[in-house]
Structures are given as C-alpha cells and as structure tokens.
Motif scaffolding. Structure first.
Motif, PDB file in Angstrom:
ATOM      1  N   TYR A   1      13.152 -70.429  41.109  1.00  0.00           N
ATOM      2  CA  TYR A   1      14.481 -70.987  40.813  1.00  0.00           C
ATOM      3  C   TYR A   1      14.410 -72.508  40.821  1.00  0.00           C
ATOM      4  O   TYR A   1      13.755 -73.107  41.693  1.00  0.00           O
TER       5      TYR A   1
ATOM      6  N   TYR B   1      12.718 -71.065  31.844  1.00  0.00           N
ATOM      7  CA  TYR B   1      13.697 -70.087  31.373  1.00  0.00           C
ATOM      8  C   TYR B   1      15.119 -70.579  31.634  1.00  0.00           C
ATOM      9  O   TYR B   1      15.439 -70.979  32.759  1.00  0.00           O
TER      10      TYR B   1
ATOM     11  N   PRO C   1       8.338 -66.218  38.871  1.00  0.00           N
ATOM     12  CA  PRO C   1       9.234 -67.334  38.552  1.00  0.00           C
ATOM     13  C   PRO C   1       9.814 -67.981  39.807  1.00  0.00           C
ATOM     14  O   PRO C   1       9.892 -67.372  40.870  1.00  0.00           O
TER      15      PRO C   1
ATOM     16  N   HIS D   1      21.118 -74.675  39.007  1.00  0.00           N
ATOM     17  CA  HIS D   1      22.143 -73.997  38.235  1.00  0.00           C
ATOM     18  C   HIS D   1      23.396 -74.876  38.178  1.00  0.00           C
ATOM     19  O   HIS D   1      23.552 -75.804  38.980  1.00  0.00           O
TER      20      HIS D   1
ATOM     21  N   TYR E   1      14.980 -71.330  35.647  1.00  0.00           N
ATOM     22  CA  TYR E   1      13.823 -70.914  36.420  1.00  0.00           C
ATOM     23  C   TYR E   1      12.585 -71.428  35.699  1.00  0.00           C
ATOM     24  O   TYR E   1      12.624 -71.727  34.497  1.00  0.00           O
TER      25      TYR E   1
ATOM     26  N   TYR F   1      28.317 -65.649  38.412  1.00  0.00           N
ATOM     27  CA  TYR F   1      27.785 -66.126  39.684  1.00  0.00           C
ATOM     28  C   TYR F   1      27.325 -64.998  40.586  1.00  0.00           C
ATOM     29  O   TYR F   1      26.198 -64.969  41.050  1.00  0.00           O
ATOM     30  N   ASN F   2      28.185 -64.052  40.873  1.00  0.00           N
ATOM     31  CA  ASN F   2      27.872 -63.046  41.886  1.00  0.00           C
ATOM     32  C   ASN F   2      27.253 -61.805  41.285  1.00  0.00           C
ATOM     33  O   ASN F   2      27.619 -60.700  41.590  1.00  0.00           O
ATOM     34  N   PHE F   3      26.311 -62.018  40.429  1.00  0.00           N
ATOM     35  CA  PHE F   3      25.693 -60.895  39.744  1.00  0.00           C
ATOM     36  C   PHE F   3      24.225 -61.209  39.549  1.00  0.00           C
ATOM     37  O   PHE F   3      23.883 -62.127  38.821  1.00  0.00           O
ATOM     38  N   ASN F   4      23.368 -60.478  40.220  1.00  0.00           N
ATOM     39  CA  ASN F   4      21.970 -60.886  40.211  1.00  0.00           C
ATOM     40  C   ASN F   4      21.155 -60.183  39.128  1.00  0.00           C
ATOM     41  O   ASN F   4      19.956 -60.237  39.139  1.00  0.00           O
ATOM     42  N   LYS F   5      21.822 -59.525  38.202  1.00  0.00           N
ATOM     43  CA  LYS F   5      21.128 -58.795  37.147  1.00  0.00           C
ATOM     44  C   LYS F   5      20.731 -59.782  36.069  1.00  0.00           C
ATOM     45  O   LYS F   5      21.436 -59.985  35.108  1.00  0.00           O
ATOM     46  N   PHE F   6      19.593 -60.421  36.263  1.00  0.00           N
ATOM     47  CA  PHE F   6      19.149 -61.484  35.387  1.00  0.00           C
ATOM     48  C   PHE F   6      18.344 -60.946  34.226  1.00  0.00           C
ATOM     49  O   PHE F   6      17.540 -60.044  34.394  1.00  0.00           O
ATOM     50  N   TYR F   7      18.559 -61.522  33.063  1.00  0.00           N
ATOM     51  CA  TYR F   7      17.735 -61.220  31.912  1.00  0.00           C
ATOM     52  C   TYR F   7      17.025 -62.495  31.475  1.00  0.00           C
ATOM     53  O   TYR F   7      17.674 -63.463  31.080  1.00  0.00           O
ATOM     54  N   PHE F   8      15.706 -62.468  31.587  1.00  0.00           N
ATOM     55  CA  PHE F   8      14.899 -63.615  31.184  1.00  0.00           C
ATOM     56  C   PHE F   8      14.534 -63.477  29.713  1.00  0.00           C
ATOM     57  O   PHE F   8      14.099 -62.429  29.286  1.00  0.00           O
ATOM     58  N   GLY F   9      14.682 -64.542  28.954  1.00  0.00           N
ATOM     59  CA  GLY F   9      14.224 -64.535  27.569  1.00  0.00           C
ATOM     60  C   GLY F   9      12.764 -64.934  27.506  1.00  0.00           C
ATOM     61  O   GLY F   9      12.008 -64.685  28.448  1.00  0.00           O
TER      62      GLY F   9
ATOM     63  N   TYR G   1      21.588 -71.078  34.594  1.00  0.00           N
ATOM     64  CA  TYR G   1      20.529 -71.100  35.599  1.00  0.00           C
ATOM     65  C   TYR G   1      19.210 -71.442  34.922  1.00  0.00           C
ATOM     66  O   TYR G   1      18.951 -71.037  33.796  1.00  0.00           O
TER      67      TYR G   1
END
Lengths: 113, 110
Positions: B46, B87, B44, B49, B36, B93-101, B34
C-alpha cells in the motif's frame, strides 16, 4: 510480528491432485483475501473473508474453496488442480479500521503439470 | 466499480520526480483512489489513498483533479528501488474487495 506468512513457497502438482495453500497472520486482522497473479498480469481476487466464519467469492473463485475457522488462518484449497491454475498465489490481510491497507504475504508459486 | 486506465510503462531518471497518471472517469462520489506498488515478484504494498483532497505521506503524494476523473501519484525523488509496477484502484472506503488492473511498470534509470 511475522506479519502474513504463506506455505509452501513453491509447489508442483499433477493435474487432478488437490492441495491446500496455507496463510496465517499474527496482526489480529479481520479481513483476509486470496489473489492469484498470472505471468505479466495484475492480481485477481479469488476469495475473501471479513471475519471468522464469513467468506465470499471474488473475481475468479472457480476451482477453489476457502474457510475461516479462526481469525489467524485462511487456507485456500485447490479441489482438482488444472494447468490453468499455474500461478503465484498471494494472501493478504487488513484491519477493519483500515481495510484498504492490505498486508501481503510472500506468495506461493504453484505449477500444475 | 469504477474502471481505471493506466499507461503500461514509464521511465524516470533517478533523482527526478516520477509522475504516474491514472484515469477513472466513472468514479462515483463515495469511491476513493488507492495506490499500491509491487516490487519484482513480492506481494503488493500500500502507498497512499485519497477521496478528493491532495494527500501526502512519507512515500508519495497523490493529486486528484477537481472533477475526480483522474489522479497522479508523485514520487518526488525516484530511486532505483522505486522500480516496480504501480496499481491505481478505485473502491469504496469500507470494502476490501480490491480489483487490481495491470498497472504501470515504472523503470527508474540511473
């Protein structure tokens, strides 16, 4: 649609004070998240929710509480503010059909002295 | 979670294509890539993806290598308004727990 709204835009707290950052969305999104962004850094996930009554911890949950009593609202509570919590806080929401497409609010800039 | 590596900053001339690389050598078979971006101090946004095929939308193109260990976001005709931090995130896919670096700061110059 207003999208994702956050209040307040700016806040100054003294160490030890508590407060609630408000977040609301009018898109009927199931998923909502709170992030913090320190100066010059990327976003870090604090807490998230996949629906009313369901919350879970993210990467940096200590010092924060959340609840999700309605689909629209996802408030973030600072229990006892510390200078280390000085940051910009972003709330985001997404639909369960496209969970990756998060819509972010304008942010709340918090300073703890 | 697969870790991503991006250059801290890049420059691009206005009107030229901006190619932003991302390495994700530990990506697993069910993880998507993905992208952003964050313009100045806004939240941010989107962009795009993909899983393994190249993807294109009105904002950008995403090229994923055959081994999926790296990808490139392409802004075909960069404008000054594309100046932002970009980013690259790898998640299921079905998991919205995003970690941005930390992302890549793209500077588009006139």
């Amino acid at each position: 649609n207003a999208g994702v709204t956050q209040t307040p835009k700016f806040q100054v707290l003294k160490t030890g004070q508590s407060m609630t950052l408000q977040c609301a969305q009018d898109m009927n999104h199931e998923y909502m998240s709170w992030y913090r962004q320190d100066p010059g850094m990327g976003l870090r996930l604090i807490h998230y929710s996949v629906g009313a009554g369901i919350t879970d911890q993210g990467e940096v949950p200590n010092g924060y509480n959340v609840s999700r009593s309605t689909t629209e609202d996802f408030p973030l509570r600072l229990l006892s503010a510390a200078p280390s919590q000085t940051s910009v806080y972003f709330c985001a929401s997404s639909d369960s059909d496209r969970p990756y497409e998060q819509y972010f609010g304008p942010g709340t800039r918090l300073t703890v002295t | 979670d697969a870790k991503t590596t991006q250059p801290p900053s890049m420059d691009c001339a206005e009107g030229r294509a901006a190619n932003l690389p991302c390495n994700h050598s530990t990506i697993s078979g069910n993880e998507y890539v993905y992208w952003y971006r964050q313009i100045h101090s806004q939240g941010p946004q989107y962009i795009i993806h993909g899983l393994k095929n190249n993807e294109t939308n009105e904002m950008a193109s995403l090229i994923i290598t055959e081994d999926r260990k790296s990808s490139t976001l392409i802004l075909p005709h960069a404008t000054l308004r594309d100046t932002a931090v970009y980013y690259c995130i790898v998640r299921e896919y079905n998991f919205n727990k995003f970690y941005f670096g930390s992302g890549t700061k793209l500077n588009v110059k006139p």
